[in-house]
Design a protein around this motif. Structure first.
Motif, PDB file in Angstrom:
ATOM      1  N   LEU A 228      33.739  29.649  47.747  1.00 16.59           N
ATOM      2  CA  LEU A 228      34.540  30.876  47.784  1.00 16.59           C
ATOM      3  C   LEU A 228      34.997  31.282  46.391  1.00 16.59           C
ATOM      4  CD1 LEU A 228      36.173  33.039  49.348  1.00 16.59           C
ATOM      5  CD2 LEU A 228      38.007  31.342  49.539  1.00 16.59           C
TER       6      LEU A 228
ATOM      7  N   VAL B 273      44.997  36.786  48.026  1.00 17.88           N
ATOM      8  CA  VAL B 273      44.156  36.840  49.225  1.00 17.88           C
ATOM      9  C   VAL B 273      44.135  35.435  49.828  1.00 17.88           C
ATOM     10  CG1 VAL B 273      41.903  37.385  50.201  1.00 17.88           C
ATOM     11  CG2 VAL B 273      42.754  38.671  48.231  1.00 17.88           C
TER      12      VAL B 273
ATOM     13  N   GLN C 282      31.989  36.029  46.765  1.00 21.32           N
ATOM     14  CA  GLN C 282      33.121  36.858  47.205  1.00 21.32           C
ATOM     15  C   GLN C 282      32.928  37.219  48.672  1.00 21.32           C
ATOM     16  OE1 GLN C 282      33.811  40.217  44.691  1.00 21.32           O
ATOM     17  NE2 GLN C 282      35.488  41.012  45.916  1.00 21.32           N
ATOM     18  N   LEU C 283      33.962  36.978  49.470  1.00 24.32           N
ATOM     19  CA  LEU C 283      33.902  37.282  50.899  1.00 24.32           C
ATOM     20  C   LEU C 283      34.625  38.588  51.203  1.00 24.32           C
ATOM     21  CD1 LEU C 283      34.583  33.802  52.554  1.00 24.32           C
ATOM     22  CD2 LEU C 283      32.390  34.868  51.992  1.00 24.32           C
TER      23      LEU C 283
ATOM     24  N   GLN D  73      40.576  35.082  44.995  1.00 26.76           N
ATOM     25  CA  GLN D  73      41.152  36.353  44.550  1.00 26.76           C
ATOM     26  C   GLN D  73      42.673  36.256  44.646  1.00 26.76           C
ATOM     27  OE1 GLN D  73      38.172  38.744  47.205  1.00 26.76           O
ATOM     28  NE2 GLN D  73      39.019  40.176  45.723  1.00 26.76           N
TER      29      GLN D  73
ATOM     30  N   THR E  94      36.588  45.698  51.467  1.00 23.40           N
ATOM     31  CA  THR E  94      37.963  45.573  51.930  1.00 23.40           C
ATOM     32  C   THR E  94      38.194  46.539  53.084  1.00 23.40           C
ATOM     33  OG1 THR E  94      38.707  44.985  49.699  1.00 23.40           O
ATOM     34  CG2 THR E  94      40.399  45.669  51.277  1.00 23.40           C
TER      35      THR E  94
ATOM     36  N   HIS F 214      40.733  36.415  53.469  1.00 27.70           N
ATOM     37  CA  HIS F 214      39.288  36.227  53.366  1.00 27.70           C
ATOM     38  C   HIS F 214      38.745  36.012  54.780  1.00 27.70           C
ATOM     39  CE1 HIS F 214      38.889  35.991  49.049  1.00 27.70           C
ATOM     40  NE2 HIS F 214      39.819  35.064  48.960  1.00 27.70           N
TER      41      HIS F 214
ATOM     42  N   VAL G 169      37.358  41.154  52.582  1.00 30.52           N
ATOM     43  CA  VAL G 169      38.817  41.037  52.604  1.00 30.52           C
ATOM     44  C   VAL G 169      39.373  41.922  53.714  1.00 30.52           C
ATOM     45  CG1 VAL G 169      40.959  41.437  51.322  1.00 30.52           C
ATOM     46  CG2 VAL G 169      38.955  40.476  50.157  1.00 30.52           C
TER      47      VAL G 169
ATOM     48  N   ASP H  73      43.141  32.263  52.443  1.00 30.41           N
ATOM     49  CA  ASP H  73      41.949  31.717  53.085  1.00 30.41           C
ATOM     50  C   ASP H  73      42.286  31.022  54.409  1.00 30.41           C
ATOM     51  OD1 ASP H  73      43.230  29.466  52.261  1.00 30.41           O
ATOM     52  OD2 ASP H  73      41.621  28.698  50.989  1.00 30.41           O
TER      53      ASP H  73
END
Length: 395
Positions: free
Chosen positions: A112, A118, A188-189, A115, A264, A230, A191, A120
């Motif tokens: 991951l 953000v 990056q996942l 950020q 996002t 995330h 958001v 998890d």
């Protein structure tokens, strides 16, 4: 002169090597073959031959041969992997995408890209397993390698939607042999933005109540606060935590497309809805407020949703002539909009000069707003606007 005859009592001296140099060999005794120093042996044209191999030595020879062959095979199999770079970049990417499809939270977390602000908390095996309509399949479409960098273009599919993503890998050297290894760069996942009620210390995601870290809990006094999560692609269900019988958590579902990257969502309202008990509680607060306003002697009570017609002044008395009717108009983002309907009369008493008393009828059509505080208690306030009424002289 007669020749002297040898008698049998003489000693025979052996010539060459024998098994026992001190032994007496009688006449006609068979002589041993010459031996090399240190033991028995056979003579050959070029000198003494080596001693014959023992039975144990003959057994060890096949074992040594098998070991040598095994070592050679291991070298043949391992050396190309060492020289060529171990697991190919494409396979490294495939393993990660397989983990995404399987909902492997550990692997997803390991890669991951963090950020700021953000959370998890939604990346657990239980939450991912309960995600609706997750990624079903993927394909590797293109692999580009430039020195120690690789770019993998893949397609993720969820239902009828398929979108292209890009993964980046870097090659570095490790171990005594400096073996090249491909490593997936942080991913990056998507958001998810969620509005939650103030005072919340947990959030229910896909049916699992998860604690919100203290540093990220809402600090506002009223209404709602936003957190970011995330998530993996799929259908994510959100609910606020329960706080009492006067409200019930609203269930909101967010559809996350099959992407891994900069995406996002819009803010999802994971707030509350009024229950029957909550509606009665709010209605009672507003009726109490109207009755308090009706005890005023002013033609224009301060902070109240009604007033006598313009031009009417002086002290008088108010009376609610119709029981207030309260309706919930809208509930959104922590704000509850209410509408109140009622009738009232303001009576001006006769003056000293003999003026007859006058009664002014007022129609109450008011709006109010209610919010919850951090402790889950309602706070109401009138949305003040123009007040309309008519004036009817008394008898």
């Amino acid at each position: 002169m007669p020749r002297r005859q040898q008698t049998g009592s003489g000693r025979t001296i052996g010539v060459g090597w024998s098994d026992d140099s001190s032994a007496d060999d009688g006449p006609g005794a068979e002589r041993s073959a010459p031996q090399a120093p240190g033991g028995a042996g056979r003579s050959g044209p070029g000198g003494p031959l080596p001693p014959p191999a023992s039975a144990a030595g003959r057994r060890r020879r096949p074992l040594l041969l098998v070991g040598a062959v095994a070592a050679l095979l291991a070298l043949v199999l391992v050396l190309p992997s060492v020289l060529l770079g171990g697991v190919p970049a494409e396979e490294v990417a495939e393993r990660y995408l397989e983990a995404v499809v399987a909902g492997d939270a550990k692997t997803v977390r390991e890669h991951l890209a963090p950020q700021d602000d953000v959370l998890d908390i939604a990346l657990t095996d239980a939450v991912l397993a309960a995600t609706g309509d997750p990624i079903e399949r993927f394909s590797i479409d293109r692999v580009s390698i430039d020195g120690d960098s690789a770019e993998i273009i893949a397609t993720l599919a969820r239902g009828e939607v398929a979108l292209e993503i890009t993964l980046h890998l870097a090659r570095h050297r490790e171990g005594l042999l400096r073996r090249p290894v491909w490593e997936l760069q942080p991913v990056q996942l998507p958001v998810l933005k969620v509005e939650i009620p103030v005072g919340s210390d947990a959030l229910r995601i896909n049916g699992h109540l998860l604690e919100i870290p203290v540093a990220h809990r809402p600090r506002e006094a009223f209404v709602m606060s936003e957190i970011r999560l995330h998530v993996l692609p799929g259908s994510v269900e959100l609910q606020a935590q329960e706080i009492g019988d006067h409200v019930t958590p609203r269930t909101v579902r967010v559809e996350v497309p099959p992407v891994l990257g900069d995406w996002t969502s819009r803010s999802a309202d994971a707030g509350f809805e009024l229950t029957e008990q909550g509606t009665e509680e709010l209605s009672g607060q507003l009726v109490d407020s109207l009755e308090t306003c009706a005890r005023s002697t002013s033609a224009h009570p301060e902070g109240c949703p009604f007033a006598a017609p313009s031009g009417v002044s002086g002290p008088g008395s108010w009376e609610l002539t119709r029981v207030p009717d309260v309706h919930v108009a809208e509930q959104e983002h922590g704000l509850i909009h209410l509408m109140v309907f009622a009738d009232a009369e303001f009576t001006v008493p006769p003056s000293a000069s003999g003026t007859a008393p006058q009664t002014h009828r007022v129609v109450i059509d008011a709006d109010a707003m209610a919010v919850l505080d951090r402790d889950g208690r309602f706070h109401t306030d009138w949305l003040l606007g123009p007040v309309y009424g008519d004036s009817t002289p008394g008898e």
